[in-house]
Design a protein around this motif. Structure first.
Motif, mmCIF file in Angstrom:
data_model
loop_
_atom_site.group_PDB
_atom_site.id
_atom_site.type_symbol
_atom_site.label_atom_id
_atom_site.label_comp_id
_atom_site.label_asym_id
_atom_site.label_seq_id
_atom_site.Cartn_x
_atom_site.Cartn_y
_atom_site.Cartn_z
ATOM 1 N N ALA A 38 0.825 -1.211 0.000
ATOM 2 C CA ALA A 38 0.000 0.000 0.000
ATOM 3 C C ALA A 38 0.856 1.257 0.000
ATOM 4 C CB ALA A 38 -0.938 -0.006 1.207
ATOM 5 N N THR A 39 2.014 1.202 0.650
ATOM 6 C CA THR A 39 2.858 2.393 0.740
ATOM 7 C C THR A 39 3.455 2.781 -0.604
ATOM 8 O OG1 THR A 39 4.728 0.998 1.398
ATOM 9 C CG2 THR A 39 3.455 2.047 3.158
ATOM 10 N N SER A 40 3.579 1.828 -1.522
ATOM 11 C CA SER A 40 4.135 2.145 -2.838
ATOM 12 C C SER A 40 3.056 2.533 -3.852
ATOM 13 C CB SER A 40 4.943 0.954 -3.379
ATOM 14 O OG SER A 40 4.074 -0.149 -3.606
ATOM 15 N N ASP A 41 1.804 2.490 -3.435
ATOM 16 C CA ASP A 41 0.684 2.811 -4.323
ATOM 17 C C ASP A 41 0.398 4.315 -4.206
ATOM 18 O OD1 ASP A 41 -1.697 3.064 -5.699
ATOM 19 O OD2 ASP A 41 -2.592 1.258 -4.857
ATOM 20 N N LEU A 42 0.991 5.078 -5.096
ATOM 21 C CA LEU A 42 0.982 6.534 -5.008
ATOM 22 C C LEU A 42 -0.417 7.142 -4.965
ATOM 23 C CD1 LEU A 42 2.558 9.230 -5.100
ATOM 24 C CD2 LEU A 42 2.527 9.047 -7.597
ATOM 25 N N TYR A 43 -1.335 6.608 -5.757
ATOM 26 C CA TYR A 43 -2.659 7.230 -5.887
ATOM 27 C C TYR A 43 -3.746 6.561 -5.039
ATOM 28 C CZ TYR A 43 -0.302 9.396 -9.832
ATOM 29 O OH TYR A 43 0.576 10.092 -10.605
ATOM 30 N N ARG A 44 -3.350 5.627 -4.196
ATOM 31 C CA ARG A 44 -4.347 4.890 -3.416
ATOM 32 C C ARG A 44 -5.261 5.788 -2.569
ATOM 33 N NH1 ARG A 44 -3.321 0.163 1.115
ATOM 34 N NH2 ARG A 44 -5.517 -0.241 1.506
ATOM 35 N N PRO A 45 -4.730 6.754 -1.805
ATOM 36 C CA PRO A 45 -5.632 7.587 -0.994
ATOM 37 C C PRO A 45 -6.659 8.335 -1.844
ATOM 38 C CG PRO A 45 -3.357 7.891 -0.293
ATOM 39 C CD PRO A 45 -3.312 7.101 -1.564
ATOM 40 N N LEU A 46 -6.248 8.789 -3.013
ATOM 41 C CA LEU A 46 -7.161 9.508 -3.894
ATOM 42 C C LEU A 46 -8.229 8.584 -4.458
ATOM 43 C CD1 LEU A 46 -7.884 12.118 -5.406
ATOM 44 C CD2 LEU A 46 -6.181 11.466 -7.141
ATOM 45 N N ARG A 47 -7.808 7.410 -4.933
ATOM 46 C CA ARG A 47 -8.769 6.429 -5.448
ATOM 47 C C ARG A 47 -9.790 6.068 -4.387
ATOM 48 N NH1 ARG A 47 -4.374 3.471 -7.158
ATOM 49 N NH2 ARG A 47 -4.917 1.868 -5.658
ATOM 50 N N GLU A 48 -9.302 5.795 -3.183
ATOM 51 C CA GLU A 48 -10.205 5.388 -2.105
ATOM 52 C C GLU A 48 -11.165 6.504 -1.719
ATOM 53 O OE1 GLU A 48 -7.735 3.845 1.012
ATOM 54 O OE2 GLU A 48 -7.544 1.883 0.018
ATOM 55 N N ALA A 49 -10.695 7.746 -1.725
ATOM 56 C CA ALA A 49 -11.576 8.876 -1.401
ATOM 57 C C ALA A 49 -12.691 9.011 -2.438
ATOM 58 C CB ALA A 49 -10.767 10.171 -1.318
ATOM 59 N N ILE A 50 -12.356 8.831 -3.699
ATOM 60 C CA ILE A 50 -13.359 8.922 -4.769
ATOM 61 C C ILE A 50 -14.360 7.776 -4.646
ATOM 62 C CG2 ILE A 50 -13.681 8.738 -7.262
ATOM 63 C CD1 ILE A 50 -10.956 10.224 -7.560
ATOM 64 N N ILE A 51 -13.848 6.563 -4.469
ATOM 65 C CA ILE A 51 -14.726 5.389 -4.366
ATOM 66 C C ILE A 51 -15.654 5.514 -3.158
ATOM 67 C CG2 ILE A 51 -14.772 2.897 -3.917
ATOM 68 C CD1 ILE A 51 -12.087 2.789 -5.545
ATOM 69 N N ARG A 52 -15.101 5.871 -2.009
ATOM 70 C CA ARG A 52 -15.922 5.982 -0.788
ATOM 71 C C ARG A 52 -17.028 7.012 -0.945
ATOM 72 N NH1 ARG A 52 -10.816 5.672 3.060
ATOM 73 N NH2 ARG A 52 -10.801 3.431 3.441
ATOM 74 N N THR A 53 -16.698 8.118 -1.563
ATOM 75 C CA THR A 53 -17.701 9.167 -1.751
ATOM 76 C C THR A 53 -18.862 8.662 -2.597
ATOM 77 O OG1 THR A 53 -16.037 10.911 -1.534
ATOM 78 C CG2 THR A 53 -18.093 11.499 -2.644
ATOM 79 N N HIS A 54 -18.551 8.016 -3.714
ATOM 80 C CA HIS A 54 -19.616 7.515 -4.589
ATOM 81 C C HIS A 54 -20.382 6.358 -3.933
ATOM 82 C CE1 HIS A 54 -18.906 9.960 -8.103
ATOM 83 N NE2 HIS A 54 -17.618 9.659 -8.095
ATOM 84 N N ALA A 55 -19.652 5.422 -3.333
ATOM 85 C CA ALA A 55 -20.300 4.242 -2.750
ATOM 86 C C ALA A 55 -21.265 4.622 -1.637
ATOM 87 C CB ALA A 55 -19.252 3.259 -2.242
#
Length: 198
Positions: A38-55
């Protein structure tokens, strides 16, 4: 043949490389980088924020709230601005996008669009693209065709397959041309040939 499963994100990046030298460099990167962290996944926090908002059916501004809670804060402000700009006044409704491991020419690819969104009433399966290099429509079509081949049976009947180039606020919906399967198969064959030598 392949010890490592290829992600759709990696495949999009590979297809978008402008030369065979660049494609070889991408294949070597994937083959030798080790297991996902997870630490090497640069865009993970952004992806998760977008997904959580829509879900959660949230207001679009909640993307910023989720980013702040993750500790990512201002690192993704430009991306959040771009995504919110793309969202605009569109009426978006979430559905679970699903995922599947597809095998093309013995190449296992994890096909995992982040978003299932009804956009003004039409369902879309959407892969988020954050890279700096622009994604030409031809390349997005090849990646979207891969999604269609692997996920067609899982999605709603009239689903559109698309890549969202977040930086440029462009939703690139697949244009189903007659040569698209040929182009996809050629990219997969080249990836496999490079992998064998990388």
């Amino acid at each position: 043949m392949h010890a490592t499963r290829i992600s759709l994100t990696d495949f999009v990046d590979y297809v978008n490389r402008p030369s065979m030298t660049g494609k070889l460099a991408k294949v070597r990167e994937v083959k030798h980088r080790g297991p996902y962290t997870a630490t090497s996944d640069l865009y993970r926090p952004l992806r998760e924020a977008i997904i959580r908002t829509h879900a959660a059916g949230g207001d679009k501004w909640e993307i910023r709230v989720h980013l702040a809670r993750s500790g990512a804060g201002g690192r993704y402000d430009n991306f959040a601005d771009a995504y919110l700009g793309w969202w605009g006044q569109r009426r978006l409704e979430w559905f679970e996008p699903g995922w599947q491991i597809g095998t093309l020419q013995d190449l296992p690819i994890s096909v995992n669009p982040e978003l299932g969104l009804e956009i003004d009433g039409r369902p879309h399966l959407i892969k988020l693209y954050f890279k700096e290099d622009a994604l030409p429509h031809t390349h997005s079509d090849i990646a979207a065709r891969l999604m269609a081949r692997v996920l067609r049976e899982q999605g709603p009947r009239d689903v559109a397959f698309a890549i969202l180039d977040v930086r440029r606020k462009r939703l690139l919906c697949m244009q189903d041309r007659p040569d698209l399967d040929l182009l996809l198969d050629a990219e997969v064959a080249a990836f496999s040939a490079l992998w064998a030598q990388a």
